[in-house]
Design a protein around this motif. Structure first.
Motif, mmCIF file in Angstrom:
data_model
loop_
_atom_site.group_PDB
_atom_site.id
_atom_site.type_symbol
_atom_site.label_atom_id
_atom_site.label_comp_id
_atom_site.label_asym_id
_atom_site.label_seq_id
_atom_site.Cartn_x
_atom_site.Cartn_y
_atom_site.Cartn_z
ATOM 1 N N THR A 1 -5.965 -11.992 2.253
ATOM 2 C CA THR A 1 -5.886 -10.534 2.273
ATOM 3 C C THR A 1 -5.406 -10.016 0.923
ATOM 4 O OG1 THR A 1 -3.562 -10.373 2.976
ATOM 5 C CG2 THR A 1 -5.226 -10.670 4.719
ATOM 6 N N ARG A 2 -5.258 -8.721 0.824
ATOM 7 C CA ARG A 2 -4.739 -8.115 -0.410
ATOM 8 C C ARG A 2 -3.325 -8.576 -0.713
ATOM 9 N NH1 ARG A 2 -5.041 -1.880 -0.214
ATOM 10 N NH2 ARG A 2 -4.117 -2.123 -2.286
ATOM 11 N N THR A 3 -2.630 -9.084 0.293
ATOM 12 C CA THR A 3 -1.264 -9.574 0.085
ATOM 13 C C THR A 3 -1.230 -10.673 -0.968
ATOM 14 O OG1 THR A 3 -0.852 -9.112 2.414
ATOM 15 C CG2 THR A 3 0.784 -10.444 1.273
ATOM 16 N N THR B 1 -3.060 -10.972 -3.638
ATOM 17 C CA THR B 1 -3.751 -10.559 -4.858
ATOM 18 C C THR B 1 -3.138 -11.124 -6.139
ATOM 19 O OG1 THR B 1 -4.518 -8.508 -3.838
ATOM 20 C CG2 THR B 1 -4.462 -8.562 -6.239
ATOM 21 N N ILE C 1 2.439 -0.050 0.005
ATOM 22 C CA ILE C 1 1.869 -1.050 0.906
ATOM 23 C C ILE C 1 1.375 -0.357 2.170
ATOM 24 C CG2 ILE C 1 2.379 -3.057 2.345
ATOM 25 C CD1 ILE C 1 4.320 -3.975 0.243
ATOM 26 N N ASP C 2 0.113 -0.622 2.524
ATOM 27 C CA ASP C 2 -0.434 -0.070 3.754
ATOM 28 C C ASP C 2 -1.067 -1.191 4.565
ATOM 29 O OD1 ASP C 2 -3.009 -0.585 2.664
ATOM 30 O OD2 ASP C 2 -3.000 1.349 1.664
ATOM 31 N N ASP D 1 -4.004 -2.184 4.873
ATOM 32 C CA ASP D 1 -5.065 -2.944 4.213
ATOM 33 C C ASP D 1 -4.557 -4.253 3.624
ATOM 34 O OD1 ASP D 1 -6.963 -1.121 4.853
ATOM 35 O OD2 ASP D 1 -6.995 -0.112 2.910
ATOM 36 N N TYR D 2 -3.248 -4.316 3.384
ATOM 37 C CA TYR D 2 -2.688 -5.535 2.817
ATOM 38 C C TYR D 2 -2.695 -6.684 3.821
ATOM 39 C CZ TYR D 2 -1.070 -3.626 -1.604
ATOM 40 O OH TYR D 2 -1.014 -3.094 -2.869
ATOM 41 N N PHE D 3 -2.846 -6.389 5.077
ATOM 42 C CA PHE D 3 -2.659 -7.414 6.089
ATOM 43 C C PHE D 3 -3.851 -7.565 7.031
ATOM 44 C CE2 PHE D 3 1.470 -5.538 4.959
ATOM 45 C CZ PHE D 3 2.067 -6.656 4.384
#
Length: 259
Positions: A238-240, A242, A2-3, A5-7
């Motif tokens: 966000t990517r969170t 997905t 997790i980085d 970009d997830y948020f």
């Protein structure tokens, strides 16, 4: 792994349909999208509504500010055409519109007119499907679609009447949309805040009593505000989000578990 970009929504572009004023749920969502870095397109219903929506659009730096009455032929299509011309793609859409004639909304469901029921479904449900249809070609790498629902879709509330089955239809439409567009990486969610004091809520009979009762029952001791809803919706965009799709996401302080 997790980085960051997830948020965040940096570089993402989204459309928000249904901002009525700066107290509306749609504006709370728009503000959260923008806080996470997204570029936005905002719509307004008509020229009468424009002065109330324009300050909200300016506050979030909307790149596009367009009229959109889903009952006016061609207006919804024109919004997506403008987005396609300006951006060429779209990452998320928030659909936050609903309507029922007051006489049908405040009367018994079994007394509702066919015309009123049909109009409510057309504006509140089928327009979401139209949005999904128009968004799909602008989301070649996936995206997110959001609709606004309410607890009265699942449980009988004496004040909700006609909108109960209408919102139930919307929730079903979200599930089918999630299933049909999932292979393209397009996710769909129904967001269910508890009773909130918005302009739309003023049309409900005895709304104040409903809200007070819900607040007393909510395990967290309060109901959501527009920024609470916005934070959850923006997170899902966000990517969170997905691996989440097709769900009803309750943002109501736990109110829905007490019924």
């Amino acid at each position: 792994m997790i980085d960051s970009d997830y948020f965040n929504l940096e570089g993402k572009r989204g459309l928000v349909i249904g901002v009525a004023n700066m107290d509306s749920i749609a504006y709370g969502c728009a503000r959260a999208f923008r806080t996470l870095g997204a570029d936005l397109a905002i719509t307004y219903l008509n020229e009468k509504a424009r002065p109330f929506v324009e300050p909200a659009a300016r506050a979030v730096g909307a790149e596009l500010f367009l009229p959109c009455d889903v009952m006016v032929p061609g207006e919804l299509e024109a919004v997506f055409a403008a987005i396609g011309e300006r951006w060429g793609r779209l990452d998320f859409v928030l659909h936050s519109i609903a309507f029922a004639p007051r006489a049908d909304l405040q009367g018994r469901l079994v007394d509702s007119s066919a015309e009123g029921f049909g109009l409510a479904v057309n504006i509140s449900v089928h327009s979401f499907l139209r949005v999904a249809h128009l968004a799909e070609p602008l989301m070649p790498q996936g995206g997110s679609l959001f609709a606004m629902t309410f607890y009265g879709a699942d449980k009988v509330l004496s004040t909700y009447n006609l909108m109960g089955p209408v919102k139930a239809a919307l929730e079903s439409a979200v599930r089918y949309t999630a299933a049909e567009l999932g292979p393209q990486g397009i996710r769909a969610y129904a967001i269910s805040p508890g009773p909130m004091l918005t302009r739309a809520a003023t049309g409900l009979k005895d709304f104040d009593e409903l809200r007070d009762a819900a607040e007393e029952r909510a395990p967290l001791g309060r109901l959501a505000e527009i920024d609470d809803v916005g934070a959850v919706v923006a997170m899902l965009a966000t990517r969170t989000g997905t691996m989440l799709t097709g769900q009803i996401i309750y943002v109501d302080g736990g109110y829905h578990i007490t019924g």
